[in-house]
Write an enzyme that holds these catalytic residues in place. Structure first.
Site, PDB file in Angstrom:
ATOM      1  N   HIS A 417       0.826  -1.203   0.000  1.00  0.00           N
ATOM      2  CA  HIS A 417       0.000   0.000   0.000  1.00  0.00           C
ATOM      3  C   HIS A 417       0.862   1.255   0.000  1.00  0.00           C
ATOM      4  O   HIS A 417       0.617   2.200  -0.765  1.00  0.00           O
ATOM      5  CB  HIS A 417      -0.935   0.005   1.220  1.00  0.00           C
ATOM      6  CG  HIS A 417      -1.702   1.285   1.356  1.00  0.00           C
ATOM      7  ND1 HIS A 417      -1.239   2.350   2.094  1.00  0.00           N
ATOM      8  CD2 HIS A 417      -2.875   1.684   0.818  1.00  0.00           C
ATOM      9  CE1 HIS A 417      -2.106   3.340   2.022  1.00  0.00           C
ATOM     10  NE2 HIS A 417      -3.110   2.962   1.252  1.00  0.00           N
ATOM     11  N   ARG A 507      29.355  -3.535 -16.525  1.00  0.00           N
ATOM     12  CA  ARG A 507      30.473  -4.065 -15.742  1.00  0.00           C
ATOM     13  C   ARG A 507      30.006  -5.166 -14.801  1.00  0.00           C
ATOM     14  O   ARG A 507      29.140  -4.934 -13.953  1.00  0.00           O
ATOM     15  CB  ARG A 507      31.136  -2.938 -14.952  1.00  0.00           C
ATOM     16  CG  ARG A 507      31.746  -1.855 -15.814  1.00  0.00           C
ATOM     17  CD  ARG A 507      32.447  -0.796 -14.972  1.00  0.00           C
ATOM     18  NE  ARG A 507      31.500   0.013 -14.220  1.00  0.00           N
ATOM     19  CZ  ARG A 507      30.936   1.127 -14.685  1.00  0.00           C
ATOM     20  NH1 ARG A 507      31.224   1.543 -15.907  1.00  0.00           N
ATOM     21  NH2 ARG A 507      30.090   1.817 -13.958  1.00  0.00           N
ATOM     22  N   ARG A 574      31.177  -6.623 -20.115  1.00  0.00           N
ATOM     23  CA  ARG A 574      32.595  -6.885 -19.873  1.00  0.00           C
ATOM     24  C   ARG A 574      32.748  -7.889 -18.746  1.00  0.00           C
ATOM     25  O   ARG A 574      32.183  -7.729 -17.669  1.00  0.00           O
ATOM     26  CB  ARG A 574      33.322  -5.586 -19.501  1.00  0.00           C
ATOM     27  CG  ARG A 574      34.834  -5.722 -19.418  1.00  0.00           C
ATOM     28  CD  ARG A 574      35.483  -4.402 -19.047  1.00  0.00           C
ATOM     29  NE  ARG A 574      35.208  -4.033 -17.672  1.00  0.00           N
ATOM     30  CZ  ARG A 574      35.557  -2.859 -17.133  1.00  0.00           C
ATOM     31  NH1 ARG A 574      36.145  -1.940 -17.879  1.00  0.00           N
ATOM     32  NH2 ARG A 574      35.271  -2.605 -15.877  1.00  0.00           N
ATOM     33  N   GLU A 676      42.856  -1.043 -24.395  1.00  0.00           N
ATOM     34  CA  GLU A 676      43.342  -0.228 -23.290  1.00  0.00           C
ATOM     35  C   GLU A 676      44.836  -0.423 -23.037  1.00  0.00           C
ATOM     36  O   GLU A 676      45.384   0.118 -22.080  1.00  0.00           O
ATOM     37  CB  GLU A 676      42.547  -0.554 -22.017  1.00  0.00           C
ATOM     38  CG  GLU A 676      42.480  -2.041 -21.699  1.00  0.00           C
ATOM     39  CD  GLU A 676      41.437  -2.387 -20.648  1.00  0.00           C
ATOM     40  OE1 GLU A 676      40.967  -1.472 -19.954  1.00  0.00           O
ATOM     41  OE2 GLU A 676      41.079  -3.568 -20.543  1.00  0.00           O
ATOM     42  N   GLY A 697      39.229   1.789 -23.672  1.00  0.00           N
ATOM     43  CA  GLY A 697      39.218   2.189 -22.272  1.00  0.00           C
ATOM     44  C   GLY A 697      40.228   3.303 -22.088  1.00  0.00           C
ATOM     45  O   GLY A 697      41.425   3.056 -21.930  1.00  0.00           O
ATOM     46  N   SER A 698      39.753   4.539 -22.141  1.00  0.00           N
ATOM     47  CA  SER A 698      40.682   5.668 -22.230  1.00  0.00           C
ATOM     48  C   SER A 698      41.524   5.844 -20.975  1.00  0.00           C
ATOM     49  O   SER A 698      42.676   6.310 -21.057  1.00  0.00           O
ATOM     50  CB  SER A 698      39.913   6.957 -22.540  1.00  0.00           C
ATOM     51  OG  SER A 698      38.892   7.171 -21.584  1.00  0.00           O
ATOM     52  N   ASN A 699      41.016   5.479 -19.821  1.00  0.00           N
ATOM     53  CA  ASN A 699      41.798   5.629 -18.594  1.00  0.00           C
ATOM     54  C   ASN A 699      43.033   4.736 -18.614  1.00  0.00           C
ATOM     55  O   ASN A 699      44.159   5.188 -18.392  1.00  0.00           O
ATOM     56  CB  ASN A 699      40.941   5.309 -17.369  1.00  0.00           C
ATOM     57  CG  ASN A 699      40.009   6.440 -17.005  1.00  0.00           C
ATOM     58  OD1 ASN A 699      40.193   7.571 -17.451  1.00  0.00           O
ATOM     59  ND2 ASN A 699      38.992   6.139 -16.213  1.00  0.00           N
ATOM     60  N   ASP A 700      42.817   3.430 -18.883  1.00  0.00           N
ATOM     61  CA  ASP A 700      43.955   2.521 -18.895  1.00  0.00           C
ATOM     62  C   ASP A 700      44.877   2.787 -20.078  1.00  0.00           C
ATOM     63  O   ASP A 700      46.102   2.655 -19.972  1.00  0.00           O
ATOM     64  CB  ASP A 700      43.475   1.065 -18.905  1.00  0.00           C
ATOM     65  CG  ASP A 700      43.276   0.517 -17.505  1.00  0.00           C
ATOM     66  OD1 ASP A 700      43.974   0.971 -16.591  1.00  0.00           O
ATOM     67  OD2 ASP A 700      42.406  -0.352 -17.329  1.00  0.00           O
ATOM     68  N   CYS A 747      34.326   3.902 -24.154  1.00  0.00           N
ATOM     69  CA  CYS A 747      33.511   3.999 -22.944  1.00  0.00           C
ATOM     70  C   CYS A 747      34.363   4.688 -21.872  1.00  0.00           C
ATOM     71  O   CYS A 747      35.419   4.199 -21.488  1.00  0.00           O
ATOM     72  CB  CYS A 747      33.060   2.621 -22.467  1.00  0.00           C
ATOM     73  SG  CYS A 747      34.376   1.401 -22.325  1.00  0.00           S
TER      74      CYS A 747
END
Length: 814
Positions: A417, A507, A574, A676, A697-700, A747
């Site tokens: 409810h 992920r 992934r 990456e 994977g631009s960071n790695d 990404c």
């Protein structure tokens, strides 16, 4: 239909009779008459007519006396005084003799049809303005269960008539602008299903929070269904993917959540019903089997198709026969959203640790002082904007709920409810916390957030937040695919209205950390755990004889929710990319993980999948993915391998996947690789022979190209994804991969924060950009502007693409 008729069997009714018997009874008649041939089972019964109620009102001037009381209310008389006066007058007025005779005759005929004298029946109110698309009167009038014998039946009918003027019903009609005396009442009398010996619950033919239309959500608890509707229990919840129902070989059950179910309503020895504790076994086991869930879902889809709109149904299982029944059906009225806009709330300050959490209802945020109540109070004693905190709610609470900025309850699920009314009012609610009434003292200032996924949270203090609205109609079409990064399966349905081209990154780490919670190797080798961890694993996997099934169930359900939210667009999943220190923090993980000086470039990604230390764990991930694709039919899932250093690693990982039934090309399976590592760029054509696509994977890639630890504060000024060494790597990869027919996406967070970086990606001709949902609209605008600059007017609309998409409309095996 003759106006002098007081009682009509369900089999002679249809939805055209709402004005005569109310929405509830008309719907029961509609299903009885038109859907029995499709297998939908509805318990037999009959309904009294609005004309019969009119005769009661016309006796001894009852109608005029009710009118006088409504005038008193509008002149300032107390609601409870007016309601009590009208109910008392109604009960004092005898039922018309003709009505009494027809009820008794119909009840005796029902007994003959059921082959037993004085059968138990449910006696339910059905207002003639009830269950309309623009309003829901459900739950505002009384229901009486386990009624047996003509005397108790007539008494229950009379009390149903009086309940048209409960305080909550009067308040609702005043608020919605209904003329009280234009709302009549019909009473439905229905053969009782012995669900006290089995279970009952509610079905929505869409997701009740987000309005996502491609699922059916079934709530279930043991005993009579009143505990689910009232919120006294935390029920099981089963989510079924509608397109999967089209193929009998598929398993469309994409999520199962076993609720606590601590109480159940059963028949009383000397009364109507009573509530008792469930057994420990009942609390840990499911109410419904997979077969029963599918049958109910099939019925719900049939009912929705017949009515042509989303439906809210109630079901019950007879414990004596094992038969399932639909006992009520009404148009779903609460969770519909304006299709042209998407409204979102977001905390703008770090909230800290929540005081309590529970199931989130709605997607908003509210704040104010806690008002701790055990029972409803007068409105003037509840401050406008207070946060209502209580055990459970029922319709008597609705005037107070209307004044609250947020609602928090100890008990209840998404079909309770409290949940239903809070959605209708647009008030955020956190239900089923278990301990809010103990943890939140009266007067404490709190913020209630339902904007962070499936779990609603209550934080200390009045926290800052913002509300935004996205005009979906104003989002431009683009040649470059703009996709979503998703991690939390419970929040996936919230974004279904965004015109995204799929999910570019889902992920597994989030699902493992938050829903599985245990290291997969700990389930495979419990002998290596210490006593404390073994006990914790035993508790977490209670009810599973095969503990590996616990892992694959939860992982598969999480993946399936995300995949279903975008069907048939591609969803790139992934495989796990925890570092060893992160894996070690999972329950039971420490014995299986080495201590590394630099886990960021250590034993992670592809290198784990074929190694002796994790090969069995990766096999469980593969089994979950295979189940989602091959058994559930969500063939839009693409498998992506992270941190693949060498061509040999690629071959070995693909070999392991094939051994576990995930063979590239079979059943349309595509496999991607994260780009990456510089090696992925340098050997792009070689990796393209093994994989169907790349996701940057631009960071790695920045970390390994520049030799910078991305977590180092000291080197933060050096870490730059726009450094020429990084951008040239991207400019190199995109055309080389595309020249051999492979897609390339990116990404990462940078496109959300930097329009110039988005423009750079568009200039490279990249196939897709994947971003967080709350950045989608702005990134889409930036992409459109960049495409206009590159291609000119008229070239921003999507063109032919290599981007994969599952077949429509059915996710059947390919």
């Amino acid at each position: 239909m003759a106006s002098t008729r007081h009682v009509i069997p369900f089999a002679e009714l249809g939805r055209q009779d709402v004005g005569s018997v109310g929405g509830k009874n008309a719907s029961l008649g509609e299903m009885t008459a038109h859907l029995a041939g499709a297998g939908v089972r509805v318990p037999p019964g009959f309904a009294t007519t609005a004309d019969a109620y009119g005769e009661l009102l016309d006796g001894h001037g009852l109608r005029g006396r009710i009118e006088e009381q409504i005038v008193r209310l509008r002149e300032g008389a107390a609601l409870d005084e007016v309601g009590a006066a009208i109910r008392s007058m109604t009960l004092a007025e005898p039922l018309p003799p003709g009505l009494r005779a027809e009820i008794v005759s119909a009840y005796e005929q029902l007994g003959r049809d059921e082959r037993r004298a004085d059968p138990e029946v449910a006696v339910r109110s059905s207002a003639t303005a009830e269950d309309l698309p623009e309003a829901s009167f459900a739950g505002q009038q009384e229901t009486y269960l386990n009624v047996r014998g003509t005397a108790r039946l007539l008494e229950s009918v009379h009390r149903c008539y009086a309940s048209l003027y409960t305080d909550r019903a009067i308040d609702y009609r005043e608020r919605m602008g209904f003329d009280h005396l234009q709302v009549a009442l019909s009473v439905g009398v229905q053969a009782m299903v012995r669900s006290d010996l089995a279970g009952a619950g509610v079905i929505f033919t869409l997701d009740p929070e987000s309005g996502f239309p491609e699922v059916i959500v079934i709530s279930a608890a043991f005993g009579l269904g009143e505990t689910v509707v009232s919120g006294q229990v935390d029920p099981d919840e089963y989510t079924v993917f509608k397109p999967g129902l089209e193929d009998p070989e598929l398993d469309p059950l994409i999520d199962v959540r076993v609720g606590a179910k601590r109480r159940k309503a059963v028949y009383a020895e000397h009364g109507l019903t009573r509530t008792v504790d469930t057994t420990p076994e009942e609390r840990s086991q499911r109410v419904l089997t997979d077969t029963e869930v599918r049958l109910l879902a099939d019925w719900a889809l049939t009912v929705e198709g017949h009515y042509g709109c989303p439906m809210d149904l109630e079901w019950a299982k007879d414990g004596l026969t094992g038969d399932l029944w639909i006992v009520q059906a009404r148009p779903e009225t609460v969770s519909r959203r304006a299709a042209s806009t998407l409204r979102r709330c977001r905390l703008t300050t770090a909230p800290g640790t929540p005081l309590v959490d529970g199931t989130a209802v709605g997607e908003a945020i509210g704040s104010g002082p806690v008002v701790l109540l055990d029972t409803p109070v007068d409105l003037d004693r509840f401050p406008a904007g207070g946060v209502l905190v209580t055990g459970i709610t029922d319709p008597d609470w609705e005037p107070i709920m209307k004044r609250a900025s947020a609602i928090v309850t100890d008990h209840g699920g998404r079909t309770s409810h409290a949940a239903i009314v809070s959605r209708e009012l647009g008030v955020p609610a956190v239900v089923g916390t278990g301990r809010a009434t103990q943890a939140l003292p009266d007067g404490q200032k709190v913020t209630v957030s339902c904007a962070e996924g499936g779990r609603g949270k209550v934080y200390d203090g009045l926290l800052a937040y913002e509300e935004t609205e996205t005009d979906l109609a104003g989002i431009p079409a683009t040649r470059t695919h703009v996709m979503l990064n998703l991690a939390d399966p419970s929040a996936a349905f919230r974004w279904w209205r965004l015109p995204a081209d799929g999910v570019g990154l889902a992920r597994l780490e989030f699902i493992v950390a938050h829903q599985v919670k245990v290291h997969p190797m700990a389930l495979l080798h419990p002998e290596r755990l210490d006593h404390a961890d073994r006990c914790a694993v035993d508790q977490l996997t209670e009810g599973y004889l095969d503990r590996t099934r616990y892992f694959t169930d939860r992982l598969a359900y999480g993946i399936a929710r995300i995949a279903a939210s975008r069907w048939p667009a591609p969803v790139v999943v992934r495989t796990s990319d925890f570092k060893t220190n992160e894996y070690a923090r999972l329950l039971g993980g420490r014995p299986f993980e080495p201590v590394e000086a630099n886990p960021m470039i250590g034993w992670r990604g592809a290198s784990r999948y074929y190694s002796d230390g994790y090969r069995e764990g990766f096999a469980l991930e593969c089994r979950a993915l295979r189940r989602v694709r091959d058994e559930m039919g969500l063939t839009n899932v693409i498998v992506m391998i992270p941190f693949c250093r060498t061509l040999e690693e690629a071959d070995r990982v693909l070999e392991v996947m094939a051994e576990e039934g995930l063979r590239r090309g079979e059943n349309g399976l595509k496999a991607y690789v994260m780009a990456e590592i510089p090696a992925n760029v340098i050997l792009a054509e070689d990796f393209a022979e093994r994989f169907d696509g790349f996701s940057i994977g631009s960071n790695d890639l920045t970390q390994l190209t520049l030799g910078v630890d991305r977590d180092s504060e000291a080197l933060a000024r050096v870490f730059d994804e726009t450094d020429p060494a990084v951008t040239r790597s991207i400019e190199t990869l995109v055309p080389r991969a595309q020249s051999v027919g492979r897609t390339v996406g990116l990404c990462g967070q940078r496109p959300s924060d930097d329009p110039a970086f988005t423009e750079f990606l568009v200039k490279t001709g990249i196939d897709s950009i994947s971003v967080a949902p709350d950045s989608f609209a702005s990134v889409k605008q930036h992409v459109a502007a960049a495409e206009l600059a590159r291609y000119g007017e008229g070239r921003t609309a999507p063109t032919g693409t290599r981007w994969p998409q599952a077949e429509q409309p059915s996710p059947a095996r390919q």
